[in-house]
Write an enzyme that holds these catalytic residues in place. Structure first.
Site, mmCIF file in Angstrom:
data_model
loop_
_atom_site.group_PDB
_atom_site.id
_atom_site.type_symbol
_atom_site.label_atom_id
_atom_site.label_comp_id
_atom_site.label_asym_id
_atom_site.label_seq_id
_atom_site.Cartn_x
_atom_site.Cartn_y
_atom_site.Cartn_z
ATOM 1 N N CYS A 154 -27.268 -14.677 12.878
ATOM 2 C CA CYS A 154 -27.015 -15.679 13.925
ATOM 3 C C CYS A 154 -28.336 -16.097 14.576
ATOM 4 O O CYS A 154 -29.150 -16.735 13.941
ATOM 5 C CB CYS A 154 -26.007 -15.144 14.929
ATOM 6 N N HIS A 169 -21.316 -12.953 11.581
ATOM 7 C CA HIS A 169 -21.663 -11.645 12.149
ATOM 8 C C HIS A 169 -21.040 -10.491 11.369
ATOM 9 O O HIS A 169 -19.940 -10.047 11.715
ATOM 10 C CB HIS A 169 -21.175 -11.572 13.597
ATOM 11 N N GLU A 195 -21.837 -7.439 11.576
ATOM 12 C CA GLU A 195 -21.749 -6.251 12.446
ATOM 13 C C GLU A 195 -20.481 -6.274 13.306
ATOM 14 O O GLU A 195 -20.093 -5.263 13.865
ATOM 15 C CB GLU A 195 -23.009 -6.126 13.309
#
Lengths: 229, 84
Positions: free
Chosen positions: A87, A204, A206
């Site tokens: 990002c 994302h 994560e």
């Protein structure tokens, strides 16, 4: 034990998410790297996390690129070591010239915060080897400036080098306009450099490593670089 | 002392969301006579020391290309003026 460095810029806000995944889910070592640091320890991978470094002033990632730590990060990347920008981290990588092209405002002029499907366009990399070729995975995006732009010759080079890694798609893996949340050329969600040690991606991973968050499809990015879960 | 005025604009064909939003506000105001609008950024900077015009131009080029604009999507121009 493998060790991951997570860079913290003023305004980073996904740094702890990455730290959590490495430490608590993969049971590996994670360390924060302060943006003012001028030397780096030895890391098996470094992550530039998401957020709004320096308040996105001037352009997203433009100021972070001149953080003291970035000189060391560039050296680390040029040495062929694994570096991933997620990002805002992707925005920093393009501003720093470690990846080609630019990220511009989403075509819909909206901040898009939702789950998207991605096609693993190149599975044969150190960041994607735990996926299957062409696998369709799901993870969130959260950005206003994620519209990947590059000139035709840069796009062609990306294609010729198999540097397009993730592309927005529908649930069936089709690269449709409807499945493209931000107007990115060729539905690009993530790319790598020619040497295949630097990955930048807007989605994302994560935030998709535990079922309680709705998907574990992001885990593959981390296990691919760091070895099995 | 040199003073510089810098304008950074999007290159042709790059999405300019702010301009799009302003254009729609023009239409709401009834200003249909305005055909198009683009936006950009304006910077004003002043040099500290006495340096030559050539040196000032070199410095300006560097900050414009490396920081104030992103050459992939933007173009820039500047005017240099000597001030007291």
């Amino acid at each position: 034990m493998k060790k991951v460095g997570v860079v913290v810029f003023p305004g980073s806000n996904c740094d702890y998410d990455v730290y959590h995944v490495v430490k608590k889910i993969l049971n590996l070592n994670a360390e924060y790297i302060w943006h003012k640091d001028t030397s780096l320890r030895d890391y098996d991978a470094i992550v530039l996390p998401g957020g709004f470094s320096y308040g996105d002033n001037l352009r997203a990632g433009a100021i972070a690129r001149f953080s003291p730590v970035m000189q060391e990060i560039v050296k680390y990347a040029k040495a062929g070591k694994p570096l991933i920008g997620i990002c805002n981290g992707f925005q920093v990588l393009v501003e720093a010239g470690l990846l080609p092209g630019a990220l511009i405002t989403n075509t819909g002029l909206r901040f898009r915060c939702e789950d998207v499907y991605l096609k693993v366009a190149n599975q044969n990399t150190m960041f994607t080897r735990d996926y299957t070729p062409g696998q369709v995975i799901k993870m969130p995006i959260a950005h206003y400036t994620g519209n990947y732009f590059a000139t035709d010759d840069v796009l062609k080079t990306l294609q010729d080098n198999d540097s397009i890694i993730f592309q927005y798609c529908d649930a069936n893996g089709e690269l449709t306009d409807d499945a493209n949340p931000n107007g990115s050329l060729l539905n690009i969600a993530g790319i790598m450099n020619r040497e295949k040690n630097v990955l930048g991606m807007m989605p994302h991973p994560e935030r998709a490593c535990e079922m309680i968050l709705g998907s574990t499809d992001g885990l593959g990015v981390f296990t691919s670089i760091l070895g099995g879960k | 002392m040199w003073s510089a005025k810098i304008i950074v604009e999007y290159k042709e064909g790059i999405l300019d969301p702010e301009a799009k939003a302003i254009k729609s506000a023009f239409n709401t105001m009834g200003h249909h006579e305005i055909r198009d609008i683009t936006t950009g950024r304006f910077f004003h900077l002043e040099f500290k020391q006495e340096i030559s015009r050539e040196e000032a131009e070199i410095k300006l080029k560097e900050v414009c290309e490396k920081l104030l604009s992103n050459p992939v999507i933007e173009k820039y121009k500047f005017e240099l003026e000597e001030v007291a």
